[in-house]
Design an enzyme around this catalytic site. Structure first.
Site, mmCIF file in Angstrom:
data_model
loop_
_atom_site.group_PDB
_atom_site.id
_atom_site.type_symbol
_atom_site.label_atom_id
_atom_site.label_comp_id
_atom_site.label_asym_id
_atom_site.label_seq_id
_atom_site.Cartn_x
_atom_site.Cartn_y
_atom_site.Cartn_z
ATOM 1 N N CYS A 89 96.958 8.120 23.145
ATOM 2 C CA CYS A 89 95.650 8.347 22.555
ATOM 3 C C CYS A 89 95.777 9.147 21.251
ATOM 4 C CB CYS A 89 94.729 9.021 23.570
ATOM 5 S SG CYS A 89 93.007 8.919 23.115
ATOM 6 N N HIS A 206 95.306 5.858 28.745
ATOM 7 C CA HIS A 206 95.884 7.087 29.305
ATOM 8 C C HIS A 206 96.630 6.825 30.611
ATOM 9 C CE1 HIS A 206 93.995 10.194 26.725
ATOM 10 N NE2 HIS A 206 93.046 9.296 26.574
ATOM 11 N N GLU A 208 98.599 8.746 32.135
ATOM 12 C CA GLU A 208 98.652 9.964 32.955
ATOM 13 C C GLU A 208 97.389 10.137 33.804
ATOM 14 O OE1 GLU A 208 97.800 9.832 29.902
ATOM 15 O OE2 GLU A 208 96.378 11.412 29.375
#
Lengths: 233, 82
Positions: A89, A206, A208
């Site tokens: 990002c 994302h 994560e």
């Protein structure tokens, strides 16, 4: 080589730094440390994560000021020597501004900040970041950005295609890369690209945020698992 | 000392979504003769140099390096003695 050591860079305004740290430490069970943006050394880390957020408040342009942080000299040297770097990002935006990846990010064509799960097609699984994924596999990972509208010159786009540097593309649930499945106006529905040397990846989604079973989504885990697998190959 | 006024805009070939949204809003207010709205950034700064050529090349250097992104933006500037 085995068991790579991870470093998560913190810029003022990073806000996915702890999520990335948590995934590496608690889900992957690997060594990880934070690296402050004022540092000039990466202290023997093998993988650098540039996390999401709003470094320097996104002033001027996303990533424009962060790319001149002292730590970015070390990250650039590391990347030029083949070190593994993943920008997520805002991290992707920083890599673009730093010239470590080609192109630029513009405001989403809807002008809205978009926070939702999207489908991504794995366009290239022959990279240190995607070797645990199948080619053309569809994965489900969230995006959360206002400036994710990938732009590059025609020549650059052609080069990305010729060198197989497009890694992730926004698609529908059946894998069609269509305008309807494009959340932000990115050229060729680009969600993630890699450099020619295949050691620097930038992606807007994302991983994560989709790595812990507790959250119900684990497709992002496969990207981190690929990195670890790469060090065993 | 010189004073620089720098304007940064998206390249002409690139669709400007902010400009488009603003244009649509103006049209909904019945300002139908308004066309081609483009939104950019305006930056003012002082340069502590006495030589105009030096000041000029400095403005260009920082505009290319940080103030604009040449991949998607153009810039113009005015320079005046202060």
């Amino acid at each position: 080589m085995s068991n790579p050591k991870f470093g998560v860079v913190i810029f003022p305004g990073s806000n996915c730094d702890h999520d990335s740290y948590y995934v590496v430490k608690k889900i992957l069970n690997h060594e990880v440390k934070f690296i402050w943006h004022q540092e000039t050394s990466l202290d023997n880390t093998d993988v650098i994560i540039l996390p999401g957020g709003f470094s320097y408040g996104d002033y001027l342009r996303s990533g424009a000021i962060a790319r001149f942080s002292p730590v970015m000299n070390a990250v650039t040297d590391f990347a030029k020597k083949g070190g593994i770097v993943i920008g997520i990002c805002n991290g992707f935006q920083i890599l673009l501004e730093a010239g470590l990846l080609p192109g630029a990010m513009m405001k989403n064509n809807s002008l809205k900040f978009i926070c939702k799960f999207v489908n991504l097609k794995v366009a290239n699984n022959d990279t240190p970041f995607t070797n645990k994924l199948e080619k053309d596999e569809i994965i489900n990972i969230p995006i959360a950005h206002g400036d994710g509208n990938y732009f590059a010159s025609e020549d650059t786009i052609k080069e990305l295609q010729d060198n197989n540097q497009i890694v992730f593309q926004y698609c529908d649930k059946n894998g069609n890369i269509s305008d309807e499945a494009n959340p932000n106006g990115s050229l060729l529905n680009i969600a993630g690209i890699i450099n020619k040397q295949k050691n620097v990846l930038g992606m807007m989604p994302h991983p994560e945020r989709a790595s812990d079973k507790v959250l119900g989504y684990t497709d992002g885990y496969k990207i981190f698992d690929s990195i670890i697998n790469y060090f065993k190959l | 000392m010189f004073h620089a006024k720098i304007k940064v805009t998206l390249r002409k070939s690139i669709l400007d979504p902010q400009g488009k949204a603003t244009e649509n809003s103006l049209h909904s207010l019945k300002y139908n003769s308004v066309k081609n709205v483009r939104i950019g950034k305006y930056i003012e700064l002082d340069i502590d140099e006495s030589n105009e050529e030096k000041a000029r090349s400095l403005v260009e250097e920082i505009s290319n390096k940080l103030l604009s992104n040449p991949i998607m933006e153009d810039y113009t500037y005015e320079l005046e003695k202060k």
